[in-house]
Design a protein around this motif. Structure first.
Motif, PDB file in Angstrom:
ATOM      1  N   ALA A 162      12.584 -40.513 -20.844  1.00 33.09           N
ATOM      2  CA  ALA A 162      11.514 -40.982 -19.813  1.00 33.09           C
ATOM      3  C   ALA A 162      10.784 -42.146 -20.129  1.00 33.09           C
ATOM      4  O   ALA A 162      10.295 -43.103 -19.199  1.00 33.09           O
ATOM      5  CB  ALA A 162      10.422 -39.666 -19.822  1.00 33.09           C
ATOM      6  N   MET A 163      10.661 -42.458 -21.608  1.00 34.72           N
ATOM      7  CA  MET A 163      10.009 -43.774 -21.864  1.00 34.72           C
ATOM      8  C   MET A 163      10.752 -45.119 -21.318  1.00 34.72           C
ATOM      9  O   MET A 163       9.837 -46.062 -20.891  1.00 34.72           O
ATOM     10  CB  MET A 163       9.815 -43.925 -23.229  1.00 34.72           C
ATOM     11  N   VAL A 164      12.086 -44.979 -21.444  1.00 33.15           N
ATOM     12  CA  VAL A 164      12.899 -46.056 -20.994  1.00 33.15           C
ATOM     13  C   VAL A 164      12.741 -46.065 -19.525  1.00 33.15           C
ATOM     14  O   VAL A 164      12.426 -47.185 -18.926  1.00 33.15           O
ATOM     15  CB  VAL A 164      14.452 -45.889 -21.585  1.00 33.15           C
ATOM     16  N   ALA A 165      12.783 -45.077 -18.598  1.00 34.24           N
ATOM     17  CA  ALA A 165      12.725 -45.254 -17.255  1.00 34.24           C
ATOM     18  C   ALA A 165      11.427 -45.338 -16.986  1.00 34.24           C
ATOM     19  O   ALA A 165      11.458 -46.373 -15.873  1.00 34.24           O
ATOM     20  CB  ALA A 165      13.179 -43.662 -16.833  1.00 34.24           C
ATOM     21  N   LEU A 166      10.476 -44.934 -17.452  1.00 35.54           N
ATOM     22  CA  LEU A 166       9.205 -45.143 -16.826  1.00 35.54           C
ATOM     23  C   LEU A 166       8.403 -46.281 -17.506  1.00 35.54           C
ATOM     24  O   LEU A 166       7.392 -46.760 -16.577  1.00 35.54           O
ATOM     25  CB  LEU A 166       8.133 -43.728 -17.124  1.00 35.54           C
ATOM     26  N   THR A 167       8.702 -46.775 -18.509  1.00 32.39           N
ATOM     27  CA  THR A 167       8.084 -48.007 -19.108  1.00 32.39           C
ATOM     28  C   THR A 167       8.976 -49.343 -18.829  1.00 32.39           C
ATOM     29  O   THR A 167       8.457 -50.101 -18.383  1.00 32.39           O
ATOM     30  CB  THR A 167       7.562 -47.868 -20.424  1.00 32.39           C
ATOM     31  N   TYR A 168      10.199 -49.269 -19.324  1.00 36.69           N
ATOM     32  CA  TYR A 168      10.844 -50.440 -19.163  1.00 36.69           C
ATOM     33  C   TYR A 168      11.419 -50.513 -17.680  1.00 36.69           C
ATOM     34  O   TYR A 168      11.307 -51.559 -17.123  1.00 36.69           O
ATOM     35  CB  TYR A 168      12.182 -50.433 -20.123  1.00 36.69           C
ATOM     36  N   VAL A 169      12.035 -49.568 -17.029  1.00 37.94           N
ATOM     37  CA  VAL A 169      12.665 -49.912 -15.870  1.00 37.94           C
ATOM     38  C   VAL A 169      11.670 -49.909 -14.953  1.00 37.94           C
ATOM     39  O   VAL A 169      11.603 -50.831 -14.098  1.00 37.94           O
ATOM     40  CB  VAL A 169      13.625 -48.399 -15.431  1.00 37.94           C
ATOM     41  N   SER A 170      10.702 -48.884 -14.620  1.00 38.69           N
ATOM     42  CA  SER A 170       9.599 -48.801 -13.760  1.00 38.69           C
ATOM     43  C   SER A 170       8.823 -50.236 -13.881  1.00 38.69           C
ATOM     44  O   SER A 170       8.318 -50.804 -12.881  1.00 38.69           O
ATOM     45  CB  SER A 170       8.719 -47.708 -13.952  1.00 38.69           C
ATOM     46  N   GLY A 171       8.475 -50.536 -15.128  1.00 40.59           N
ATOM     47  CA  GLY A 171       7.572 -51.656 -15.316  1.00 40.59           C
ATOM     48  C   GLY A 171       8.296 -53.098 -15.203  1.00 40.59           C
ATOM     49  O   GLY A 171       7.630 -54.123 -15.142  1.00 40.59           O
ATOM     50  N   SER A 172       9.457 -52.765 -15.118  1.00 41.60           N
ATOM     51  CA  SER A 172      10.145 -54.289 -15.041  1.00 41.60           C
ATOM     52  C   SER A 172      10.786 -54.571 -13.586  1.00 41.60           C
ATOM     53  O   SER A 172      11.098 -55.602 -13.337  1.00 41.60           O
ATOM     54  CB  SER A 172      11.470 -54.383 -15.893  1.00 41.60           C
ATOM     55  N   LEU A 173      10.657 -53.550 -12.617  1.00 38.60           N
ATOM     56  CA  LEU A 173      11.011 -53.614 -11.077  1.00 38.60           C
ATOM     57  C   LEU A 173      10.066 -54.462 -10.497  1.00 38.60           C
ATOM     58  O   LEU A 173       8.962 -54.722 -10.880  1.00 38.60           O
ATOM     59  CB  LEU A 173      11.004 -52.239 -10.462  1.00 38.60           C
ATOM     60  N   ASP A 174      10.692 -55.135  -9.386  1.00 40.46           N
ATOM     61  CA  ASP A 174       9.991 -55.921  -8.487  1.00 40.46           C
ATOM     62  C   ASP A 174       8.656 -55.276  -8.174  1.00 40.46           C
ATOM     63  O   ASP A 174       8.579 -54.009  -7.668  1.00 40.46           O
ATOM     64  CB  ASP A 174      10.629 -56.436  -7.434  1.00 40.46           C
ATOM     65  N   PRO A 175       7.273 -55.815  -8.422  1.00 38.96           N
ATOM     66  CA  PRO A 175       6.256 -55.154  -7.871  1.00 38.96           C
ATOM     67  C   PRO A 175       5.873 -54.928  -6.468  1.00 38.96           C
ATOM     68  O   PRO A 175       4.968 -54.054  -6.150  1.00 38.96           O
ATOM     69  CB  PRO A 175       5.003 -56.092  -8.623  1.00 38.96           C
ATOM     70  N   SER A 176       6.543 -55.306  -5.606  1.00 36.44           N
ATOM     71  CA  SER A 176       6.448 -55.052  -4.215  1.00 36.44           C
ATOM     72  C   SER A 176       6.656 -53.392  -3.843  1.00 36.44           C
ATOM     73  O   SER A 176       7.553 -52.832  -4.396  1.00 36.44           O
ATOM     74  CB  SER A 176       7.707 -55.765  -3.440  1.00 36.44           C
ATOM     75  N   ASP A 177       5.537 -53.006  -3.163  1.00 36.49           N
ATOM     76  CA  ASP A 177       5.411 -51.753  -2.954  1.00 36.49           C
ATOM     77  C   ASP A 177       6.338 -51.276  -1.665  1.00 36.49           C
ATOM     78  O   ASP A 177       7.021 -52.278  -1.225  1.00 36.49           O
ATOM     79  CB  ASP A 177       4.065 -51.221  -2.530  1.00 36.49           C
ATOM     80  N   GLY A 178       6.433 -50.081  -1.243  1.00 37.74           N
ATOM     81  CA  GLY A 178       7.330 -49.413  -0.262  1.00 37.74           C
ATOM     82  C   GLY A 178       6.872 -50.126   0.949  1.00 37.74           C
ATOM     83  O   GLY A 178       8.047 -50.608   1.768  1.00 37.74           O
ATOM     84  N   ALA A 179       5.790 -50.316   1.277  1.00 36.92           N
ATOM     85  CA  ALA A 179       5.375 -51.085   2.658  1.00 36.92           C
ATOM     86  C   ALA A 179       5.848 -52.505   2.690  1.00 36.92           C
ATOM     87  O   ALA A 179       6.566 -52.901   3.712  1.00 36.92           O
ATOM     88  CB  ALA A 179       3.840 -50.924   2.833  1.00 36.92           C
ATOM     89  N   THR A 180       5.908 -53.377   1.662  1.00 40.73           N
ATOM     90  CA  THR A 180       6.178 -54.528   1.833  1.00 40.73           C
ATOM     91  C   THR A 180       7.738 -54.666   1.781  1.00 40.73           C
ATOM     92  O   THR A 180       8.201 -55.508   2.514  1.00 40.73           O
ATOM     93  CB  THR A 180       5.845 -55.176   0.297  1.00 40.73           C
TER      94      THR A 180
END
Length: 443
Positions: A162-180
Protein backbone atom coordinates in the motif's frame (compact mmCIF):
# COMPACT_ATOMS: atom_id res chain seq x y z
CA UNK A 1 12.39 -23.31 24.64
CA UNK A 2 8.94 -23.54 26.19
CA UNK A 3 6.41 -26.21 25.36
CA UNK A 4 4.29 -23.62 23.57
CA UNK A 5 7.21 -22.77 21.31
CA UNK A 6 7.87 -26.48 20.79
CA UNK A 7 4.27 -26.91 19.70
CA UNK A 8 4.53 -24.15 17.13
CA UNK A 9 8.06 -24.57 15.79
CA UNK A 10 8.96 -28.22 16.30
CA UNK A 11 7.65 -31.43 14.84
CA UNK A 12 8.50 -34.69 16.59
CA UNK A 13 11.41 -32.95 18.27
CA UNK A 14 12.83 -31.53 15.03
CA UNK A 15 12.97 -27.75 14.63
CA UNK A 16 11.00 -26.26 11.73
CA UNK A 17 11.79 -22.59 12.33
CA UNK A 18 13.88 -21.99 9.17
CA UNK A 19 11.42 -23.58 6.70
CA UNK A 20 8.55 -21.96 8.61
CA UNK A 21 10.26 -18.58 8.13
CA UNK A 22 10.69 -19.21 4.40
CA UNK A 23 7.00 -20.07 3.95
CA UNK A 24 6.00 -17.13 6.14
CA UNK A 25 7.94 -14.85 3.78
CA UNK A 26 5.56 -16.01 1.05
CA UNK A 27 2.62 -14.81 3.18
CA UNK A 28 4.16 -11.33 3.20
CA UNK A 29 4.74 -11.46 -0.55
CA UNK A 30 1.15 -12.18 -1.51
CA UNK A 31 0.07 -9.55 1.01
CA UNK A 32 2.22 -7.11 -0.96
CA UNK A 33 0.54 -8.18 -4.22
CA UNK A 34 -2.94 -7.71 -2.78
CA UNK A 35 -2.34 -4.23 -1.44
CA UNK A 36 -0.19 -2.84 -4.17
CA UNK A 37 -3.17 -3.76 -6.38
CA UNK A 38 -6.24 -2.49 -4.47
CA UNK A 39 -5.28 1.23 -4.68
CA UNK A 40 -4.41 0.70 -8.36
CA UNK A 41 -8.11 0.33 -9.15
CA UNK A 42 -8.55 4.07 -8.66
CA UNK A 43 -5.33 4.80 -10.57
CA UNK A 44 -6.44 2.72 -13.55
CA UNK A 45 -9.76 4.56 -13.54
CA UNK A 46 -7.95 7.90 -13.62
CA UNK A 47 -5.39 6.93 -16.26
CA UNK A 48 -7.87 5.33 -18.67
CA UNK A 49 -10.84 7.54 -17.71
CA UNK A 50 -13.12 4.69 -16.69
CA UNK A 51 -16.03 4.38 -14.29
CA UNK A 52 -15.70 2.67 -10.90
CA UNK A 53 -17.48 -0.38 -12.32
CA UNK A 54 -15.12 -0.63 -15.31
CA UNK A 55 -11.94 -0.20 -13.28
CA UNK A 56 -13.18 -2.81 -10.77
CA UNK A 57 -12.41 -5.44 -13.42
CA UNK A 58 -8.85 -5.27 -12.08
CA UNK A 59 -10.24 -7.01 -9.00
CA UNK A 60 -12.27 -9.41 -11.15
CA UNK A 61 -9.14 -10.56 -13.02
CA UNK A 62 -7.16 -10.59 -9.77
CA UNK A 63 -9.48 -12.87 -7.81
CA UNK A 64 -10.56 -14.96 -10.80
CA UNK A 65 -7.02 -16.31 -10.96
CA UNK A 66 -7.37 -17.50 -7.37
CA UNK A 67 -10.56 -19.37 -8.22
CA UNK A 68 -9.40 -20.98 -11.46
CA UNK A 69 -6.02 -22.24 -10.25
CA UNK A 70 -6.86 -23.54 -6.77
CA UNK A 71 -8.01 -27.00 -7.83
CA UNK A 72 -5.15 -27.53 -10.33
CA UNK A 73 -2.81 -26.44 -7.54
CA UNK A 74 -4.28 -29.07 -5.21
CA UNK A 75 -3.82 -31.78 -7.85
CA UNK A 76 -0.24 -30.61 -8.40
CA UNK A 77 0.46 -30.69 -4.64
CA UNK A 78 -1.01 -34.18 -4.33
CA UNK A 79 1.16 -35.41 -7.22
CA UNK A 80 4.35 -33.77 -5.97
CA UNK A 81 4.53 -31.92 -2.62
CA UNK A 82 3.66 -28.73 -0.77
CA UNK A 83 7.17 -27.41 -1.49
CA UNK A 84 6.70 -28.02 -5.21
CA UNK A 85 3.45 -26.07 -4.98
CA UNK A 86 5.26 -23.14 -3.38
CA UNK A 87 7.94 -23.20 -6.10
CA UNK A 88 5.33 -23.28 -8.88
CA UNK A 89 3.41 -20.47 -7.19
CA UNK A 90 6.46 -18.23 -7.02
CA UNK A 91 7.30 -18.95 -10.66
CA UNK A 92 3.80 -17.98 -11.87
CA UNK A 93 3.79 -14.94 -9.58
CA UNK A 94 7.06 -13.75 -11.15
CA UNK A 95 5.78 -14.42 -14.68
CA UNK A 96 2.62 -12.42 -14.01
CA UNK A 97 4.28 -9.33 -12.58
CA UNK A 98 6.94 -9.29 -15.29
CA UNK A 99 4.13 -9.45 -17.88
CA UNK A 100 3.23 -5.89 -16.87
CA UNK A 101 6.13 -4.68 -19.02
CA UNK A 102 4.69 -5.91 -22.36
CA UNK A 103 1.18 -4.97 -21.16
CA UNK A 104 2.34 -1.39 -20.66
CA UNK A 105 3.74 -1.27 -24.21
CA UNK A 106 0.23 -1.81 -25.63
CA UNK A 107 -1.14 1.23 -23.80
CA UNK A 108 -4.51 -0.49 -23.29
CA UNK A 109 -6.32 -1.37 -20.07
CA UNK A 110 -7.37 -4.84 -21.26
CA UNK A 111 -3.74 -5.92 -21.70
CA UNK A 112 -3.17 -5.64 -17.93
CA UNK A 113 -5.97 -8.03 -17.02
CA UNK A 114 -4.22 -11.22 -18.28
CA UNK A 115 -1.08 -10.15 -16.38
CA UNK A 116 -3.12 -9.83 -13.19
CA UNK A 117 -4.74 -13.19 -13.90
CA UNK A 118 -1.40 -15.01 -14.33
CA UNK A 119 -0.01 -13.29 -11.24
CA UNK A 120 -2.92 -14.47 -9.12
CA UNK A 121 -2.73 -17.97 -10.55
CA UNK A 122 0.66 -17.93 -8.84
CA UNK A 123 -0.83 -16.49 -5.67
CA UNK A 124 -3.48 -19.21 -5.76
CA UNK A 125 -0.74 -21.84 -5.89
CA UNK A 126 0.99 -20.13 -2.96
CA UNK A 127 -2.13 -19.89 -0.80
CA UNK A 128 -3.23 -23.44 -1.64
CA UNK A 129 0.25 -24.64 -0.66
CA UNK A 130 1.35 -22.37 2.20
CA UNK A 131 -1.78 -22.20 4.35
CA UNK A 132 -2.30 -25.96 4.79
CA UNK A 133 1.47 -26.54 4.83
CA UNK A 134 1.92 -24.23 7.81
CA UNK A 135 -1.12 -25.83 9.45
CA UNK A 136 0.34 -29.33 8.94
CA UNK A 137 3.94 -28.56 9.96
CA UNK A 138 3.16 -29.30 13.59
CA UNK A 139 0.32 -30.76 15.61
CA UNK A 140 -3.29 -30.10 14.64
CA UNK A 141 -3.97 -28.72 18.13
CA UNK A 142 -1.69 -25.75 17.44
CA UNK A 143 -2.50 -25.48 13.73
CA UNK A 144 -4.83 -22.48 13.96
CA UNK A 145 -2.39 -20.56 16.17
CA UNK A 146 0.54 -21.37 13.89
CA UNK A 147 -1.48 -20.28 10.86
CA UNK A 148 -2.47 -17.02 12.58
CA UNK A 149 1.17 -16.36 13.44
CA UNK A 150 2.29 -16.90 9.84
CA UNK A 151 -0.63 -14.84 8.56
CA UNK A 152 0.42 -12.02 10.91
CA UNK A 153 3.20 -11.25 8.44
CA UNK A 154 0.75 -11.01 5.55
CA UNK A 155 -0.37 -7.48 6.52
CA UNK A 156 3.27 -6.46 6.91
CA UNK A 157 3.65 -7.15 3.20
CA UNK A 158 0.26 -5.55 2.60
CA UNK A 159 1.35 -2.37 4.33
CA UNK A 160 4.50 -2.23 2.21
CA UNK A 161 2.44 -2.74 -0.95
CA UNK A 162 0.00 0.00 0.00
CA UNK A 163 2.83 2.41 0.79
CA UNK A 164 4.35 1.77 -2.63
CA UNK A 165 1.00 2.22 -4.40
CA UNK A 166 -0.18 5.23 -2.43
CA UNK A 167 3.05 7.14 -1.84
CA UNK A 168 5.28 6.29 -4.80
CA UNK A 169 2.77 5.48 -7.56
CA UNK A 170 -0.03 7.90 -6.69
CA UNK A 171 2.45 10.59 -5.70
CA UNK A 172 4.34 10.27 -9.00
CA UNK A 173 1.35 10.29 -11.34
CA UNK A 174 0.65 13.40 -13.36
CA UNK A 175 -1.26 15.83 -11.05
CA UNK A 176 -4.03 16.42 -13.62
CA UNK A 177 -7.39 15.52 -12.10
CA UNK A 178 -10.19 13.59 -13.77
CA UNK A 179 -11.97 16.65 -15.14
CA UNK A 180 -8.78 18.00 -16.71
CA UNK A 181 -7.99 14.66 -18.30
CA UNK A 182 -11.49 14.37 -19.75
CA UNK A 183 -11.10 17.80 -21.34
CA UNK A 184 -7.70 16.82 -22.78
CA UNK A 185 -9.11 13.59 -24.16
CA UNK A 186 -11.57 15.63 -26.23
CA UNK A 187 -9.48 18.73 -27.00
CA UNK A 188 -5.87 17.52 -27.11
CA UNK A 189 -5.62 13.71 -27.49
CA UNK A 190 -1.84 13.83 -28.01
CA UNK A 191 -1.33 15.56 -24.64
CA UNK A 192 -3.72 13.06 -23.01
CA UNK A 193 -1.75 10.13 -24.49
CA UNK A 194 1.53 11.63 -23.22
CA UNK A 195 0.14 11.88 -19.69
CA UNK A 196 -1.21 8.32 -19.92
CA UNK A 197 2.16 6.97 -21.11
CA UNK A 198 3.98 8.73 -18.25
CA UNK A 199 1.54 7.37 -15.68
CA UNK A 200 1.71 3.81 -17.02
CA UNK A 201 5.52 3.91 -16.76
CA UNK A 202 5.15 4.79 -13.08
CA UNK A 203 2.47 2.16 -12.47
CA UNK A 204 4.52 -0.69 -13.95
CA UNK A 205 7.75 -0.09 -12.03
CA UNK A 206 6.73 -1.68 -8.69
CA UNK A 207 5.66 -4.86 -10.49
CA UNK A 208 8.95 -5.08 -12.38
CA UNK A 209 11.05 -4.80 -9.21
CA UNK A 210 8.72 -7.22 -7.41
CA UNK A 211 9.37 -9.81 -10.12
CA UNK A 212 13.11 -9.63 -9.48
CA UNK A 213 12.62 -10.08 -5.73
CA UNK A 214 10.33 -13.06 -6.29
CA UNK A 215 12.96 -14.79 -8.41
CA UNK A 216 15.45 -14.41 -5.54
CA UNK A 217 12.96 -15.86 -3.03
CA UNK A 218 12.22 -18.70 -5.45
CA UNK A 219 15.90 -19.64 -5.50
CA UNK A 220 16.06 -19.53 -1.68
CA UNK A 221 13.00 -21.80 -1.30
CA UNK A 222 14.43 -24.33 -3.76
CA UNK A 223 17.62 -24.50 -1.68
CA UNK A 224 15.83 -24.80 1.70
CA UNK A 225 15.10 -28.25 3.09
CA UNK A 226 11.41 -28.44 3.99
CA UNK A 227 9.75 -30.77 6.53
CA UNK A 228 7.74 -33.71 5.23
CA UNK A 229 3.98 -33.83 5.78
CA UNK A 230 3.53 -37.49 4.92
CA UNK A 231 0.25 -38.86 6.15
CA UNK A 232 -1.67 -35.61 5.72
CA UNK A 233 -3.45 -36.81 2.57
CA UNK A 234 -4.87 -40.00 1.13
CA UNK A 235 -5.34 -41.15 -2.45
CA UNK A 236 -9.11 -41.10 -2.90
CA UNK A 237 -10.47 -39.76 -6.16
CA UNK A 238 -10.99 -36.02 -6.49
CA UNK A 239 -14.78 -36.28 -6.72
CA UNK A 240 -15.09 -38.53 -3.68
CA UNK A 241 -12.84 -36.22 -1.66
CA UNK A 242 -14.91 -33.14 -2.48
CA UNK A 243 -18.15 -35.01 -1.78
CA UNK A 244 -16.80 -35.99 1.62
CA UNK A 245 -15.63 -32.43 2.31
CA UNK A 246 -18.97 -30.93 1.32
CA UNK A 247 -20.73 -33.34 3.64
CA UNK A 248 -18.64 -31.93 6.48
CA UNK A 249 -20.78 -29.08 7.79
CA UNK A 250 -17.93 -27.26 9.54
CA UNK A 251 -15.86 -27.19 6.35
CA UNK A 252 -18.77 -26.35 4.04
CA UNK A 253 -19.86 -23.38 6.11
CA UNK A 254 -16.24 -22.27 6.45
CA UNK A 255 -15.93 -22.01 2.66
CA UNK A 256 -19.09 -19.88 2.53
CA UNK A 257 -17.85 -17.65 5.36
CA UNK A 258 -14.49 -17.21 3.64
CA UNK A 259 -16.19 -16.20 0.37
CA UNK A 260 -18.08 -13.41 2.11
CA UNK A 261 -15.11 -12.37 4.26
CA UNK A 262 -12.77 -11.93 1.28
CA UNK A 263 -15.47 -9.96 -0.53
CA UNK A 264 -15.90 -7.69 2.48
CA UNK A 265 -12.16 -7.16 2.91
CA UNK A 266 -11.72 -6.32 -0.77
CA UNK A 267 -14.42 -3.67 -0.88
CA UNK A 268 -13.52 -2.13 2.48
CA UNK A 269 -9.96 -1.53 1.30
CA UNK A 270 -10.61 -0.80 -2.36
CA UNK A 271 -13.42 1.67 -1.74
CA UNK A 272 -11.83 3.34 1.27
CA UNK A 273 -10.07 5.46 -1.35
CA UNK A 274 -13.40 6.39 -2.94
CA UNK A 275 -14.98 7.11 0.43
CA UNK A 276 -12.06 9.32 1.43
CA UNK A 277 -12.25 11.18 -1.87
CA UNK A 278 -15.96 11.76 -1.23
CA UNK A 279 -15.24 13.12 2.25
CA UNK A 280 -12.37 15.43 1.40
CA UNK A 281 -13.18 16.43 -2.18
CA UNK A 282 -16.99 16.41 -2.32
CA UNK A 283 -17.88 17.33 1.26
CA UNK A 284 -14.94 19.44 2.43
CA UNK A 285 -14.08 20.97 -0.95
CA UNK A 286 -10.36 20.23 -0.83
CA UNK A 287 -8.33 19.98 -4.03
CA UNK A 288 -7.85 16.65 -5.80
CA UNK A 289 -4.20 16.28 -4.75
CA UNK A 290 -4.83 17.20 -1.12
CA UNK A 291 -7.85 14.90 -0.92
CA UNK A 292 -5.76 12.04 -2.35
CA UNK A 293 -2.94 12.67 0.14
CA UNK A 294 -5.23 12.76 3.15
CA UNK A 295 -7.06 9.62 2.06
CA UNK A 296 -3.72 7.87 1.64
CA UNK A 297 -2.90 8.56 5.28
CA UNK A 298 -6.19 7.01 6.40
CA UNK A 299 -5.62 3.97 4.19
CA UNK A 300 -2.15 3.37 5.63
CA UNK A 301 -3.50 3.71 9.16
CA UNK A 302 -6.12 1.08 8.28
CA UNK A 303 -3.45 -1.35 7.11
CA UNK A 304 -1.24 -0.64 10.10
CA UNK A 305 -4.21 -1.36 12.37
CA UNK A 306 -4.80 -4.59 10.47
CA UNK A 307 -1.13 -5.61 10.88
CA UNK A 308 -1.04 -4.89 14.62
CA UNK A 309 -4.38 -6.62 15.04
CA UNK A 310 -2.99 -9.84 13.56
CA UNK A 311 -0.33 -10.11 16.25
CA UNK A 312 -2.74 -9.11 19.02
CA UNK A 313 -5.33 -11.65 17.86
CA UNK A 314 -2.71 -14.39 17.62
CA UNK A 315 -2.02 -13.78 21.31
CA UNK A 316 -5.74 -13.60 22.15
CA UNK A 317 -6.31 -17.01 20.58
CA UNK A 318 -4.28 -18.55 23.40
CA UNK A 319 -6.94 -17.28 25.81
CA UNK A 320 -10.22 -16.97 23.90
CA UNK A 321 -12.04 -19.65 21.91
CA UNK A 322 -11.54 -18.99 18.19
CA UNK A 323 -15.19 -19.03 17.08
CA UNK A 324 -16.22 -16.69 19.87
CA UNK A 325 -13.47 -14.18 19.04
CA UNK A 326 -14.36 -14.38 15.34
CA UNK A 327 -18.02 -13.63 16.07
CA UNK A 328 -17.20 -10.71 18.38
CA UNK A 329 -14.96 -9.06 15.81
CA UNK A 330 -17.44 -9.63 12.97
CA UNK A 331 -20.18 -7.98 15.05
CA UNK A 332 -17.81 -5.11 15.82
CA UNK A 333 -17.16 -4.71 12.07
CA UNK A 334 -20.92 -4.53 11.49
CA UNK A 335 -21.17 -1.79 14.11
CA UNK A 336 -18.39 0.16 12.43
CA UNK A 337 -20.06 -0.16 9.03
CA UNK A 338 -23.29 1.21 10.46
CA UNK A 339 -21.22 4.29 11.31
CA UNK A 340 -19.76 4.35 7.78
CA UNK A 341 -23.28 4.34 6.31
CA UNK A 342 -24.98 6.78 8.65
CA UNK A 343 -22.28 9.27 9.64
CA UNK A 344 -21.00 11.89 7.21
CA UNK A 345 -17.45 13.22 7.06
CA UNK A 346 -14.29 12.14 8.81
CA UNK A 347 -16.06 10.26 11.58
CA UNK A 348 -17.57 7.90 9.01
CA UNK A 349 -14.13 7.51 7.43
CA UNK A 350 -12.60 6.63 10.81
CA UNK A 351 -15.32 4.00 11.22
CA UNK A 352 -14.21 2.47 7.92
CA UNK A 353 -10.58 2.51 9.10
CA UNK A 354 -11.65 0.72 12.30
CA UNK A 355 -13.13 -2.14 10.26
CA UNK A 356 -9.57 -3.15 9.36
CA UNK A 357 -8.78 -3.83 13.00
CA UNK A 358 -11.83 -6.09 13.18
CA UNK A 359 -10.80 -7.98 10.02
CA UNK A 360 -7.29 -8.83 11.22
CA UNK A 361 -8.27 -12.16 12.78
CA UNK A 362 -10.73 -13.38 10.20
CA UNK A 363 -9.04 -15.03 7.21
CA UNK A 364 -6.63 -17.37 9.04
CA UNK A 365 -9.13 -18.17 11.77
CA UNK A 366 -11.91 -19.12 9.35
CA UNK A 367 -9.31 -21.13 7.43
CA UNK A 368 -8.04 -22.95 10.51
CA UNK A 369 -11.53 -23.63 11.86
CA UNK A 370 -12.69 -25.00 8.51
CA UNK A 371 -9.68 -27.37 8.29
CA UNK A 372 -10.43 -28.95 11.67
CA UNK A 373 -11.09 -32.64 11.14
CA UNK A 374 -10.02 -32.81 7.46
CA UNK A 375 -6.28 -33.40 7.95
CA UNK A 376 -6.15 -36.25 5.42
CA UNK A 377 -7.58 -34.02 2.68
CA UNK A 378 -5.60 -30.85 3.40
CA UNK A 379 -4.58 -30.11 -0.18
CA UNK A 380 -8.16 -30.25 -1.49
CA UNK A 381 -9.67 -28.62 1.58
CA UNK A 382 -7.17 -25.80 1.16
CA UNK A 383 -8.06 -25.52 -2.53
CA UNK A 384 -11.74 -25.11 -1.71
CA UNK A 385 -10.96 -22.34 0.74
CA UNK A 386 -8.73 -20.59 -1.80
CA UNK A 387 -11.46 -20.90 -4.44
CA UNK A 388 -13.76 -19.09 -2.02
CA UNK A 389 -11.51 -16.05 -2.54
CA UNK A 390 -13.69 -15.59 -5.65
CA UNK A 391 -15.74 -13.41 -3.30
CA UNK A 392 -13.14 -10.74 -4.02
CA UNK A 393 -14.32 -10.73 -7.67
CA UNK A 394 -18.07 -10.85 -7.10
CA UNK A 395 -18.69 -8.51 -4.17
CA UNK A 396 -16.76 -5.48 -5.55
CA UNK A 397 -18.83 -5.53 -8.75
CA UNK A 398 -22.01 -5.34 -6.71
CA UNK A 399 -20.82 -2.45 -4.58
CA UNK A 400 -19.27 -0.65 -7.57
CA UNK A 401 -22.58 -0.81 -9.43
CA UNK A 402 -24.32 0.69 -6.39
CA UNK A 403 -21.73 3.47 -6.09
CA UNK A 404 -21.97 4.33 -9.79
CA UNK A 405 -25.75 4.74 -9.50
CA UNK A 406 -25.18 8.16 -7.84
CA UNK A 407 -28.57 7.96 -6.17
CA UNK A 408 -29.81 9.07 -2.75
CA UNK A 409 -31.88 6.75 -0.54
CA UNK A 410 -33.36 8.11 2.69
CA UNK A 411 -30.84 10.95 2.60
CA UNK A 412 -27.87 8.60 2.12
CA UNK A 413 -25.68 8.91 -0.98
CA UNK A 414 -24.68 5.80 -2.92
CA UNK A 415 -21.12 6.14 -1.58
CA UNK A 416 -22.55 5.64 1.92
CA UNK A 417 -25.35 3.11 1.53
CA UNK A 418 -23.24 0.87 -0.76
CA UNK A 419 -21.34 -0.21 2.38
CA UNK A 420 -24.39 -2.25 3.30
CA UNK A 421 -22.79 -4.86 1.01
CA UNK A 422 -19.81 -5.66 3.31
CA UNK A 423 -22.14 -5.33 6.32
CA UNK A 424 -24.14 -8.31 5.04
CA UNK A 425 -20.88 -10.19 4.38
CA UNK A 426 -19.75 -9.73 7.98
CA UNK A 427 -23.12 -10.98 9.19
CA UNK A 428 -22.37 -14.30 7.46
CA UNK A 429 -18.94 -14.41 9.14
CA UNK A 430 -20.48 -13.66 12.55
CA UNK A 431 -22.94 -16.51 12.10
CA UNK A 432 -20.12 -18.94 11.33
CA UNK A 433 -18.23 -17.90 14.45
CA UNK A 434 -21.33 -18.28 16.60
CA UNK A 435 -22.36 -21.64 15.14
CA UNK A 436 -19.00 -23.37 15.26
CA UNK A 437 -17.95 -24.79 18.59
CA UNK A 438 -14.27 -25.02 17.67
CA UNK A 439 -12.04 -25.11 20.73
CA UNK A 440 -8.57 -23.59 20.53
CA UNK A 441 -6.37 -25.26 23.16
CA UNK A 442 -5.12 -23.00 25.91
CA UNK A 443 -1.49 -22.05 26.11
Amino acid sequence: MSSNQDGLFKKEGVGILVPFAMITLCFAMWGFANDVTSPMVKSFGLIFQMSTFESSFVQVAFYLGYFCMALPAALFIRRFSFKAGVVMGLALYALGVLAFVPARSTGTFMAFLPAYFVMTCGLSFLETSCNPYVYAMGSESTGTRRLNFAQAFNPVGALMGAMVALTYVSGSLDPSDGATRRQLLMADPLRFDAIKAHDLDILVQPYLYTGLVILAVLAAVVLTRMPSTDGTCDRKGVVSVFVQLLRTKNYREGVVAQFFYVGAQTVCWTYLMHYGHHVFYDLEGLGEAEAQQLTTHYYLVALALFAVGRFVCTWLLTRVEAGRLLAVLALAAIGCLVGVILIEGRVGLWCLVAVSGCMSLMFPTIYGMALTGVRHHLEFAGAGLVMSILGGSVVPLLQAAMMDSHTVIMGLTSVHYSFAVPLVCFAVVARYGLMRRHRQPKA
